[in-house]
Design a protein around this motif. Structure first.
Motif, PDB file in Angstrom:
ATOM      1  N   THR A 113     -13.969 -35.409  70.880  1.00 21.34           N
ATOM      2  CA  THR A 113     -14.836 -34.757  71.708  1.00 21.34           C
ATOM      3  C   THR A 113     -14.154 -34.250  72.902  1.00 21.34           C
ATOM      4  O   THR A 113     -13.127 -34.858  73.406  1.00 21.34           O
ATOM      5  CB  THR A 113     -16.005 -35.534  72.006  1.00 21.34           C
ATOM      6  OG1 THR A 113     -15.752 -36.581  72.547  1.00 21.34           O
ATOM      7  CG2 THR A 113     -16.621 -35.914  70.861  1.00 21.34           C
ATOM      8  N   LYS A 117     -18.873 -31.700  75.951  1.00 22.33           N
ATOM      9  CA  LYS A 117     -20.153 -32.248  74.951  1.00 22.33           C
ATOM     10  C   LYS A 117     -20.960 -33.270  75.793  1.00 22.33           C
ATOM     11  O   LYS A 117     -21.967 -33.711  75.112  1.00 22.33           O
ATOM     12  CB  LYS A 117     -19.562 -32.670  73.742  1.00 22.33           C
ATOM     13  CG  LYS A 117     -19.188 -31.776  72.872  1.00 22.33           C
ATOM     14  CD  LYS A 117     -18.511 -32.295  71.574  1.00 22.33           C
ATOM     15  CE  LYS A 117     -18.059 -31.063  70.464  1.00 22.33           C
ATOM     16  NZ  LYS A 117     -18.010 -31.448  69.239  1.00 22.33           N
ATOM     17  N   THR A 120     -24.839 -32.452  75.859  1.00 20.59           N
ATOM     18  CA  THR A 120     -25.197 -32.627  74.855  1.00 20.59           C
ATOM     19  C   THR A 120     -25.610 -33.978  74.182  1.00 20.59           C
ATOM     20  O   THR A 120     -26.549 -34.428  73.980  1.00 20.59           O
ATOM     21  CB  THR A 120     -24.364 -32.092  73.611  1.00 20.59           C
ATOM     22  OG1 THR A 120     -24.040 -30.542  73.913  1.00 20.59           O
ATOM     23  CG2 THR A 120     -25.360 -32.181  72.136  1.00 20.59           C
ATOM     24  N   TYR A 121     -24.636 -35.045  74.633  1.00 18.18           N
ATOM     25  CA  TYR A 121     -25.049 -36.370  74.370  1.00 18.18           C
ATOM     26  C   TYR A 121     -26.031 -37.089  75.260  1.00 18.18           C
ATOM     27  O   TYR A 121     -27.175 -37.587  74.529  1.00 18.18           O
ATOM     28  CB  TYR A 121     -23.671 -37.120  74.936  1.00 18.18           C
ATOM     29  CG  TYR A 121     -23.674 -38.497  74.590  1.00 18.18           C
ATOM     30  CD1 TYR A 121     -23.483 -39.219  73.422  1.00 18.18           C
ATOM     31  CD2 TYR A 121     -23.947 -39.253  75.726  1.00 18.18           C
ATOM     32  CE1 TYR A 121     -23.274 -40.676  73.356  1.00 18.18           C
ATOM     33  CE2 TYR A 121     -24.166 -40.826  75.640  1.00 18.18           C
ATOM     34  CZ  TYR A 121     -23.906 -41.575  74.580  1.00 18.18           C
ATOM     35  OH  TYR A 121     -23.936 -42.867  74.314  1.00 18.18           O
ATOM     36  N   GLY A 161     -21.601 -37.105  66.201  1.00 15.61           N
ATOM     37  CA  GLY A 161     -20.831 -36.122  67.155  1.00 15.61           C
ATOM     38  C   GLY A 161     -20.179 -36.963  68.223  1.00 15.61           C
ATOM     39  O   GLY A 161     -19.099 -36.430  68.766  1.00 15.61           O
TER      40      GLY A 161
END
Length: 525
Positions: A113, A117, A120-121, A161
């Motif tokens: 990752t 990101k 988003t987490y 993810g």
């Protein structure tokens, strides 16, 4: 302030926080973490306001909100909270700010990752929080089901993810198991609506259905109600998880980031045990009694099975995951003992397990992030180079094995007492897990923290201030609730009494051989 929609605000605030994070432009993404932390703190403030205003001796469901949602199906946007739900709402609200802090760098450090990101987490974490909170306060069966299933989506992306190299496989397994359970439950939800429609206008209103069941006005065939019970129970057993539906949990817990794993085990999975207590018992009391012994048997198997497998693990994170399977067995055993002590102990156990598992798993995660391996054999002598880390690990571990003076002891004791009066053999077998817990926790601590410093551990740093802020409140709660659990029990006990009345269950009368109680000790009639 009583007209303020507190329960709507409780879940809308994290949704708005998630939307705000998703909407951050590229240059402002660095604010995602503070926004997420501030949002969870705001939710905690709302939860505390609910607790302060909640009247333990008042109506069972308080802060009730009810609006038409899908009138054609008799579905409502109906929310309300009782003492059982309030305890779990407080658990969720307390844990989430700590999990945001614990996962401050998780998204950046995850395999494969990038730092882009990170927003988003944190947004996904807030969405999970919102959906869990709706599940705890929903008073409409269809509304509960929608969010019960919807929370799988952000949780799937959190596991798949972010985390370890095999996270995608673990996420798919998590999703498939839980989707299967949810589809079975959907059939049961539809079946329940059909049953209510036979007696008039169909409804999903939980309170109306429970009232009809209690008054004997539902008019459904007992076989049909047993089938519907099994549909609900299957979904909750997968989510909880109950042996043998547990196999998705260890992989998901190991491959997710530590904060996401705690979110799953300490918060999301509680929706399963909450569902058993709220929906299985109250919607289907006769079916619950019919299947109680079988479910208690599965719970006892899970208690012993999880503890034995924990002893044999070489991966510290997988070991802790298996301890949770054992603890969930205790929770489910107490629920289906259907005694006041058992139900009270199970509800308190949900809270205490969430705190103790969060403490142990997060401290272990901090250690693994320093050393870069989950293998127990790679550690040794950590207490000499990181004494605070080792000390917090020990306290969290002792709480996990239910040491007297720490919070889980009270709840486990209540579960065992409540079970013994109904199923003495099950309680006796479950007690063996106390010995097994001492083995896996103390042996784990001995191998990882004591002895000479293993090569590669010489420069392991101790806990930093951010990590202490995470662990400190958890350990404080373990000690405070271990010594003085009354504030939480004051919320839980009246709701448990209402549940016992609703399902028409009474605690078994204590006996001593064949002698009447009045004769013991020379008593008089």
């Amino acid at each position: 302030m009583t007209d303020f929609p507190w329960l709507t605000a409780l879940w809308v605030v994290p949704v708005l926080g998630a939307v705000a994070i998703f909407a951050l432009p590229g240059a402002s993404r660095r604010f995602a973490k503070p926004v997420a932390l501030g949002t969870t703190v705001a939710v905690l403030v709302i939860a505390i306001a609910l607790a302060v205003q909640f009247e333990s001796g008042g109506d069972r469901y308080q802060f009730v909100e009810s609006h038409e949602w899908i009138p054609a199906f008799g579905a409502k946007y109906a929310l309300g909270i009782d003492g059982i739900a309030l305890a779990l709402v407080l658990l969720t609200a307390v844990l989430l700010p700590l999990l945001i802090l614990a996962g401050w760098k998780d998204a950046d450090d995850s395999v494969g990752t990038s730092s882009r990101k990170a927003p988003t987490y944190f947004a996904l974490t807030l969405l999970v929080e919102a959906m869990v909170l709706v599940s705890f306060v929903a008073l409409d069966v269809l509304l509960f089901y929608v969010f019960f299933e919807a929370m799988l989506i952000p949780m799937y992306f959190l596991i798949g993810g972010f985390g370890g190299a095999n996270r995608s496989r673990a996420a798919v397994k998590f999703l498939l198991y839980n989707l299967l359970g949810g589809l079975v439950m959907l059939a049961a939800v539809i079946g329940l609506y059909v049953v209510t429609a036979r007696e008039g206008a169909g409804t999903f209103d939980f309170r109306e259905i429970v009232a009809a069941v209690s008054a004997g006005e539902l008019g459904a065939d007992p076989t049909v109600l047993k089938a519907l019970f099994l549909g609900f129970m299957f979904a909750f057993a997968v989510k909880a998880p109950l042996w043998p539906f547990h196999t998705w949990l260890p992989g998901a817990a190991v491959e997710a980031t530590p904060a996401s794993a705690v979110l799953m085990m300490a918060v999301v999975d509680k929706v399963g045990t909450f569902g058993m207590l709220r929906y299985c018992l109250e919607l289907f009391p006769d079916a619950s009694k019919y299947f109680a012994l079988a479910i208690a048997t599965l719970a006892v198997i899970g208690i012993v099975y999880g503890a034995i497998l924990a002893i044999g693990q070489t991966d510290v994170m997988r070991l802790i995951a298996y301890t949770s399977i054992s603890h969930f067995g205790f929770i489910i055993l107490g629920i289906f003992a259907m005694t006041s002590q058992g139900l009270t102990g199970s509800t308190l156990y949900m809270v205490n397990h969430g705190i103790s598992t969060a403490a142990l798993f997060l401290v272990a995660g901090f250690l693994v992030s320093r050393r870069g391996t989950r293998l127990i054999e790679s550690y040794g002598g950590v207490q000499k180079v990181a004494p605070v880390l080792a000390g917090t690990f020990l306290v969290a571990g002792l709480a996990t094995l239910s040491l007297p003076g720490l919070a889980p002891f009270v709840s486990e004791f209540l579960v065992l007492i409540g079970t013994f009066t109904r199923y003495p053999v099950a309680a006796v077998i479950a007690v063996s897990a106390l010995v097994l817990a001492a083995i896996y926790i103390l042996w784990l601590y001995q191998r990882m923290m004591t002895g000479p410093v293993t090569k590669g551990n010489e420069r392991i740093p101790d806990l930093v201030p951010r990590e202490l802020v995470v662990v400190g409140p958890l350990l404080a709660l373990l000690i405070v609730l271990g010594v003085y659990p009354k504030p939480v029990l004051d919320f839980i006990t009246p709701a448990v009494s209402e549940t016992m009345t609703t399902i028409d269950q009474h605690d078994p009368a204590p006996t001593a051989g064949d002698r009447p109680a009045t004769e013991i000790g020379g008593g008089h009639k």
